[in-house]
Design a protein around this motif. Structure first.
Motif, PDB file in Angstrom:
ATOM      1  N   LEU A 174       0.816  -1.209   0.000  1.00 38.03           N
ATOM      2  CA  LEU A 174       0.000   0.000   0.000  1.00 38.03           C
ATOM      3  C   LEU A 174       0.855   1.266   0.000  1.00 38.03           C
ATOM      4  CD1 LEU A 174      -2.558  -1.379   2.554  1.00 38.03           C
ATOM      5  CD2 LEU A 174      -3.180  -0.593   0.282  1.00 38.03           C
ATOM      6  N   ALA A 175       2.041   1.163   0.556  1.00 38.88           N
ATOM      7  CA  ALA A 175       2.904   2.342   0.640  1.00 38.88           C
ATOM      8  C   ALA A 175       3.364   2.825  -0.731  1.00 38.88           C
ATOM      9  CB  ALA A 175       4.126   2.048   1.506  1.00 38.88           C
ATOM     10  N   ARG A 176       3.373   1.935  -1.710  1.00 37.37           N
ATOM     11  CA  ARG A 176       3.919   2.285  -3.038  1.00 37.37           C
ATOM     12  C   ARG A 176       3.201   3.499  -3.634  1.00 37.37           C
ATOM     13  NH1 ARG A 176       5.793  -0.103  -7.980  1.00 37.37           N
ATOM     14  NH2 ARG A 176       5.820   1.624  -9.466  1.00 37.37           N
ATOM     15  N   TYR A 177       1.879   3.515  -3.595  1.00 35.41           N
ATOM     16  CA  TYR A 177       1.125   4.584  -4.260  1.00 35.41           C
ATOM     17  C   TYR A 177       0.330   5.467  -3.285  1.00 35.41           C
ATOM     18  CZ  TYR A 177       2.040   2.380  -8.813  1.00 35.41           C
ATOM     19  OH  TYR A 177       2.643   1.867  -9.934  1.00 35.41           O
ATOM     20  N   ARG A 178       0.557   5.284  -1.997  1.00 27.44           N
ATOM     21  CA  ARG A 178      -0.270   6.026  -1.030  1.00 27.44           C
ATOM     22  C   ARG A 178      -0.185   7.532  -1.250  1.00 27.44           C
ATOM     23  NH1 ARG A 178       1.340   3.718   3.701  1.00 27.44           N
ATOM     24  NH2 ARG A 178      -0.427   2.276   3.704  1.00 27.44           N
ATOM     25  N   ASP A 179       1.012   8.060  -1.355  1.00 30.26           N
ATOM     26  CA  ASP A 179       1.179   9.509  -1.526  1.00 30.26           C
ATOM     27  C   ASP A 179       0.677   9.968  -2.893  1.00 30.26           C
ATOM     28  OD1 ASP A 179       2.266   9.621   0.996  1.00 30.26           O
ATOM     29  OD2 ASP A 179       4.351   9.710   0.295  1.00 30.26           O
ATOM     30  N   ALA A 180       0.944   9.180  -3.922  1.00 33.06           N
ATOM     31  CA  ALA A 180       0.501   9.544  -5.274  1.00 33.06           C
ATOM     32  C   ALA A 180      -1.015   9.559  -5.356  1.00 33.06           C
ATOM     33  CB  ALA A 180       1.082   8.568  -6.291  1.00 33.06           C
ATOM     34  N   ASP A 181      -1.669   8.607  -4.679  1.00 34.99           N
ATOM     35  CA  ASP A 181      -3.131   8.575  -4.667  1.00 34.99           C
ATOM     36  C   ASP A 181      -3.697   9.820  -3.990  1.00 34.99           C
ATOM     37  OD1 ASP A 181      -3.098   6.123  -5.927  1.00 34.99           O
ATOM     38  OD2 ASP A 181      -3.416   4.964  -4.092  1.00 34.99           O
ATOM     39  N   ALA A 182      -3.079  10.206  -2.880  1.00 34.03           N
ATOM     40  CA  ALA A 182      -3.553  11.394  -2.153  1.00 34.03           C
ATOM     41  C   ALA A 182      -3.367  12.654  -2.993  1.00 34.03           C
ATOM     42  CB  ALA A 182      -2.809  11.518  -0.825  1.00 34.03           C
ATOM     43  N   ALA A 183      -2.259  12.711  -3.725  1.00 30.98           N
ATOM     44  CA  ALA A 183      -1.971  13.898  -4.534  1.00 30.98           C
ATOM     45  C   ALA A 183      -2.849  13.974  -5.774  1.00 30.98           C
ATOM     46  CB  ALA A 183      -0.497  13.899  -4.942  1.00 30.98           C
ATOM     47  N   LEU A 184      -3.312  12.825  -6.252  1.00 31.59           N
ATOM     48  CA  LEU A 184      -4.093  12.801  -7.492  1.00 31.59           C
ATOM     49  C   LEU A 184      -5.425  13.531  -7.346  1.00 31.59           C
ATOM     50  CD1 LEU A 184      -4.126  11.670 -10.397  1.00 31.59           C
ATOM     51  CD2 LEU A 184      -5.262   9.632  -9.485  1.00 31.59           C
ATOM     52  N   GLY A 185      -6.079  13.331  -6.233  1.00 30.69           N
ATOM     53  CA  GLY A 185      -7.352  14.002  -6.018  1.00 30.69           C
ATOM     54  C   GLY A 185      -8.468  13.389  -6.842  1.00 30.69           C
ATOM     55  N   PRO A 186      -9.692  13.868  -6.670  1.00 32.55           N
ATOM     56  CA  PRO A 186     -10.835  13.329  -7.417  1.00 32.55           C
ATOM     57  C   PRO A 186     -10.783  13.734  -8.882  1.00 32.55           C
ATOM     58  CG  PRO A 186     -11.509  15.207  -6.094  1.00 32.55           C
ATOM     59  CD  PRO A 186     -10.093  14.926  -5.724  1.00 32.55           C
ATOM     60  N   PRO A 187     -11.471  12.988  -9.746  1.00 35.14           N
ATOM     61  CA  PRO A 187     -11.476  13.349 -11.173  1.00 35.14           C
ATOM     62  C   PRO A 187     -12.125  14.709 -11.400  1.00 35.14           C
ATOM     63  CG  PRO A 187     -12.381  11.137 -10.802  1.00 35.14           C
ATOM     64  CD  PRO A 187     -12.267  11.783  -9.461  1.00 35.14           C
ATOM     65  N   ALA A 188     -11.642  15.388 -12.411  1.00 38.24           N
ATOM     66  CA  ALA A 188     -12.260  16.656 -12.787  1.00 38.24           C
ATOM     67  C   ALA A 188     -13.591  16.382 -13.475  1.00 38.24           C
ATOM     68  CB  ALA A 188     -11.326  17.416 -13.734  1.00 38.24           C
ATOM     69  N   ALA A 189     -14.424  17.403 -13.544  1.00 36.96           N
ATOM     70  CA  ALA A 189     -15.723  17.256 -14.202  1.00 36.96           C
ATOM     71  C   ALA A 189     -15.510  16.831 -15.655  1.00 36.96           C
ATOM     72  CB  ALA A 189     -16.484  18.576 -14.145  1.00 36.96           C
ATOM     73  N   GLY A 190     -16.189  15.773 -16.067  1.00 37.33           N
ATOM     74  CA  GLY A 190     -16.089  15.291 -17.430  1.00 37.33           C
ATOM     75  C   GLY A 190     -14.868  14.436 -17.715  1.00 37.33           C
ATOM     76  N   GLU A 191     -14.046  14.181 -16.706  1.00 36.38           N
ATOM     77  CA  GLU A 191     -12.831  13.379 -16.902  1.00 36.38           C
ATOM     78  C   GLU A 191     -13.155  11.893 -16.944  1.00 36.38           C
ATOM     79  OE1 GLU A 191      -8.885  12.098 -14.302  1.00 36.38           O
ATOM     80  OE2 GLU A 191      -9.713  14.101 -14.004  1.00 36.38           O
ATOM     81  N   ASN A 192     -12.699  11.217 -17.967  1.00 36.26           N
ATOM     82  CA  ASN A 192     -12.862   9.764 -18.057  1.00 36.26           C
ATOM     83  C   ASN A 192     -11.609   9.081 -17.520  1.00 36.26           C
ATOM     84  OD1 ASN A 192     -15.460   9.735 -19.177  1.00 36.26           O
ATOM     85  ND2 ASN A 192     -14.647   9.973 -21.257  1.00 36.26           N
ATOM     86  N   ARG A 193     -11.498   9.112 -16.208  1.00 41.90           N
ATOM     87  CA  ARG A 193     -10.312   8.511 -15.581  1.00 41.90           C
ATOM     88  C   ARG A 193     -10.355   6.993 -15.721  1.00 41.90           C
ATOM     89  NH1 ARG A 193      -8.790  10.390  -9.630  1.00 41.90           N
ATOM     90  NH2 ARG A 193      -8.103  12.197 -10.851  1.00 41.90           N
ATOM     91  N   VAL A 194      -9.201   6.429 -16.058  1.00 45.94           N
ATOM     92  CA  VAL A 194      -9.059   4.978 -16.188  1.00 45.94           C
ATOM     93  C   VAL A 194      -7.847   4.545 -15.379  1.00 45.94           C
ATOM     94  CG1 VAL A 194      -8.633   3.040 -17.754  1.00 45.94           C
ATOM     95  CG2 VAL A 194     -10.085   4.960 -18.494  1.00 45.94           C
ATOM     96  N   VAL A 195      -8.005   3.508 -14.572  1.00 45.30           N
ATOM     97  CA  VAL A 195      -6.879   2.947 -13.827  1.00 45.30           C
ATOM     98  C   VAL A 195      -6.430   1.653 -14.501  1.00 45.30           C
ATOM     99  CG1 VAL A 195      -6.117   1.906 -11.654  1.00 45.30           C
ATOM    100  CG2 VAL A 195      -7.537   3.974 -11.614  1.00 45.30           C
ATOM    101  N   PHE A 196      -5.161   1.610 -14.894  1.00 48.52           N
ATOM    102  CA  PHE A 196      -4.541   0.381 -15.371  1.00 48.52           C
ATOM    103  C   PHE A 196      -3.976  -0.329 -14.140  1.00 48.52           C
ATOM    104  CE2 PHE A 196      -5.076   2.426 -19.314  1.00 48.52           C
ATOM    105  CZ  PHE A 196      -4.767   1.563 -20.364  1.00 48.52           C
TER     106      PHE A 196
END
Length: 267
Positions: A66-88
């Motif tokens: 979990l530590a690998r992406y914990r900070d990156a996830d927090a920094a990413l924030g919620p998707p912007a309006a109309g954003e088609n976010r995809v997680v690989f």
């Protein structure tokens, strides 16, 4: 006789006075000796055994990493309006995929971790997928389970973990794309162990299950396997230098398939 007994008693006391500190020092030294490293059950492959031994701290302290992406996830924030976010979402094949090079301008987030198996991915699924609120998650996993990176895994257990991730995504309104496990080759020296650790029959059986599960549950199935396999049932030599991980030419083959799967899921 009495004098002899008294002398023996005094000698015994002197000997005891000498031995007690000796035993105390010995006991202290033993207590301070490091405990022997726990034995890792052998897989029959020296390279994989060494890999597993190096990852004991991961397995015991942060199994899902979990530590690998914990900070990156927090920094990413919620998707912007109309954003088609995809997680690989996946293992090293996803981890090394330079998404920005193949999908420029897309809101695609890479959450691959090298070496991971489906139980590890399930542990971090909430943090690295659900909490990011993507429209789509594209899951590629299972090859390391077959290899035994975190211990022996039955096909049924791999299937259960994939189904759990898919069902969790669906509950949270995330559309699911499930990808076939890729073929492996043994055409180069460094590919031989990767190939030997990954049963071709198990890859085929799991891919059949993934395809069937996707159809029954109205999820998108992306067939990387058929696009990468040669006439011997192995990964085309020119698409993976080590037999397992696609090189740039390999990623060039699968990128349009991933894009088509994502577009289908978004409809």
């Amino acid at each position: 006789p009495r004098e002899y007994k008294m002398k023996s008693f005094r000698d015994s006391r002197k000997l005891g006075s000498f031995l007690i500190p000796f035993f105390l020092l010995a006991a202290t030294a033993l207590a301070q000796e490091p405990a022997p490293a726990p034995a890792i059950p052998t897989t029959g492959f020296a390279g994989l055994d060494q890999y597993r031994a190096r990852r004991i701290a991961v397995f015991t302290d942060d199994y899902g990493q979990l530590a690998r992406y914990r900070d990156a996830d927090a920094a990413l924030g919620p998707p912007a309006a109309g954003e088609n976010r995809v997680v690989f979402y996946g293992d090293s094949i996803t981890d090394i995929w330079k998404l920005a090079d193949f999908f420029p301008g897309k809101a695609y987030v890479n959450r691959g971790i090298g070496g991971q198996t489906t139980p590890q991915m399930l542990v971090r699924f909430r943090q690295d997928v659900i909490n990011l609120q993507p429209k789509v998650v594209i899951i590629l996993a299972g090859t390391n389970d077959i290899a035994g990176n975190t211990g022996p895994m039955r096909n049924e257990d791999i299937e259960g973990n994939l189904a759990s991730m898919a069902e969790l995504a669906r509950v949270h309104g995330i559309r699911v794309v499930l990808c076939s496990i890729m073929p492996v080759h043994n055409y180069t020296e460094k590919s031989k162990d990767f190939f030997a650790q990954r049963s071709q029959s198990r890859i085929l059986a799991l891919n059949e299950w993934i395809k069937d599960y996707s159809a029954k549950n109205n999820m998108v199935y992306v067939d990387y396997f058929s696009a990468l396999v040669d006439d011997k049932g192995m990964m085309k030599k020119e698409l993976a230098d080590d037999g397992l991980h696609p090189n740039p030419a390999g990623f060039k083959v699968i990128a349009p398939l991933a894009e088509a799967g994502i577009e289908k899921a978004l409809k």
